[in-house]
Design a protein around this motif. Structure first.
Motif, PDB file in Angstrom:
ATOM      1  N   LEU A 188      -2.446  58.012  69.113  1.00  0.00           N
ATOM      2  CA  LEU A 188      -1.478  58.673  68.259  1.00  0.00           C
ATOM      3  C   LEU A 188      -0.400  59.217  69.190  1.00  0.00           C
ATOM      4  N   HIS A 189       0.764  58.563  69.159  1.00  0.00           N
ATOM      5  CA  HIS A 189       1.892  59.009  69.984  1.00  0.00           C
ATOM      6  C   HIS A 189       2.716  60.034  69.210  1.00  0.00           C
ATOM      7  N   GLU A 190       3.165  61.054  69.904  1.00  0.00           N
ATOM      8  CA  GLU A 190       4.078  62.039  69.325  1.00  0.00           C
ATOM      9  C   GLU A 190       5.453  61.829  69.949  1.00  0.00           C
ATOM     10  N   HIS A 191       6.428  61.485  69.122  1.00  0.00           N
ATOM     11  CA  HIS A 191       7.806  61.247  69.578  1.00  0.00           C
ATOM     12  C   HIS A 191       8.668  62.463  69.285  1.00  0.00           C
ATOM     13  N   ARG A 192       9.586  62.744  70.174  1.00  0.00           N
ATOM     14  CA  ARG A 192      10.556  63.807  69.945  1.00  0.00           C
ATOM     15  C   ARG A 192      11.923  63.259  69.557  1.00  0.00           C
ATOM     16  N   LYS A 193      12.223  61.998  69.909  1.00  0.00           N
ATOM     17  CA  LYS A 193      13.521  61.386  69.607  1.00  0.00           C
ATOM     18  C   LYS A 193      13.294  60.018  68.998  1.00  0.00           C
ATOM     19  N   PRO A 194      14.149  59.475  68.168  1.00  0.00           N
ATOM     20  CA  PRO A 194      15.419  60.070  67.761  1.00  0.00           C
ATOM     21  C   PRO A 194      15.230  61.269  66.831  1.00  0.00           C
ATOM     22  N   ARG A 195      14.122  61.312  66.088  1.00  0.00           N
ATOM     23  CA  ARG A 195      13.743  62.530  65.357  1.00  0.00           C
ATOM     24  C   ARG A 195      12.230  62.645  65.469  1.00  0.00           C
ATOM     25  N   PRO A 196      11.690  63.840  65.405  1.00  0.00           N
ATOM     26  CA  PRO A 196      10.240  64.009  65.597  1.00  0.00           C
ATOM     27  C   PRO A 196       9.422  63.196  64.594  1.00  0.00           C
ATOM     28  N   HIS A 197       8.429  62.478  65.101  1.00  0.00           N
ATOM     29  CA  HIS A 197       7.503  61.714  64.273  1.00  0.00           C
ATOM     30  C   HIS A 197       6.314  61.296  65.128  1.00  0.00           C
ATOM     31  N   PHE A 198       5.331  60.691  64.496  1.00  0.00           N
ATOM     32  CA  PHE A 198       4.144  60.196  65.181  1.00  0.00           C
ATOM     33  C   PHE A 198       4.034  58.695  64.953  1.00  0.00           C
ATOM     34  N   ASP A 199       3.394  58.002  65.874  1.00  0.00           N
ATOM     35  CA  ASP A 199       3.047  56.594  65.706  1.00  0.00           C
ATOM     36  C   ASP A 199       1.546  56.454  65.844  1.00  0.00           C
ATOM     37  N   ASP A 239      10.250  61.582  76.206  1.00  0.00           N
ATOM     38  CA  ASP A 239      10.366  61.846  74.772  1.00  0.00           C
ATOM     39  C   ASP A 239       9.125  61.466  73.979  1.00  0.00           C
ATOM     40  N   LYS A 240       8.047  61.058  74.672  1.00  0.00           N
ATOM     41  CA  LYS A 240       6.841  60.594  73.975  1.00  0.00           C
ATOM     42  C   LYS A 240       5.600  61.049  74.723  1.00  0.00           C
ATOM     43  N   ASP A 241       4.677  61.685  73.989  1.00  0.00           N
ATOM     44  CA  ASP A 241       3.388  62.104  74.534  1.00  0.00           C
ATOM     45  C   ASP A 241       2.266  61.490  73.712  1.00  0.00           C
TER      46      ASP A 241
END
Length: 118
Positions: A9-20, A65-67
């Motif tokens: 489960l990746h947590e993105h901060r850009k381009p807008r916050p979301h998860f993959d 931008d991704k954790d």
């Protein structure tokens, strides 16, 4: 024993916050963008938008931008043309989810019946 398929489960901060959400299958990571993250109760499903598959190496990828919010392995419970039920064995717990195909996208649902682990 064959290797267990990974999930991340990746947590993105850009381009807008979301998860993959990414599930290893057939040598790739099947992927869904989940704008609000995985559901925390069974009463509130979350939108999941199927996105392009990723290479397996992407399971450990991070950048500025991704954790990685969670990772581990996943186990198929049930599957048909419109639904995929699976257990995510993550860092802190094991939870059962369903991905449900709608006309346009998917919904991710935390099932009421959770795996009984000992």
């Amino acid at each position: 024993m064959p290797a267990r398929p990974v999930f991340v489960l990746h947590e993105h901060r850009k381009p807008r916050p979301h998860f993959d959400l990414r599930l290893e299958e057939d040598g790739v990571l099947r992927s869904w963008a989940v704008p609000k993250g995985l559901p925390v109760d069974s009463r509130h499903d979350r939108l999941a938008v199927a996105v392009d598959d990723h290479d397996l190496e992407h399971a450990i990828y991070t950048d500025a931008d991704k954790d990685i919010a969670d990772h581990g392995w996943w186990q198929l419970v049930d599957r048909n043309d419109r639904r995929l039920v699976f257990d995510l064995h993550g860092e802190r717990n094991t939870l059962r989810y369903a991905l449900i195909r709608t006309d346009r996208d998917w919904l991710v649902h935390l099932t009421k019946d959770q795996p009984n682990l000992r």
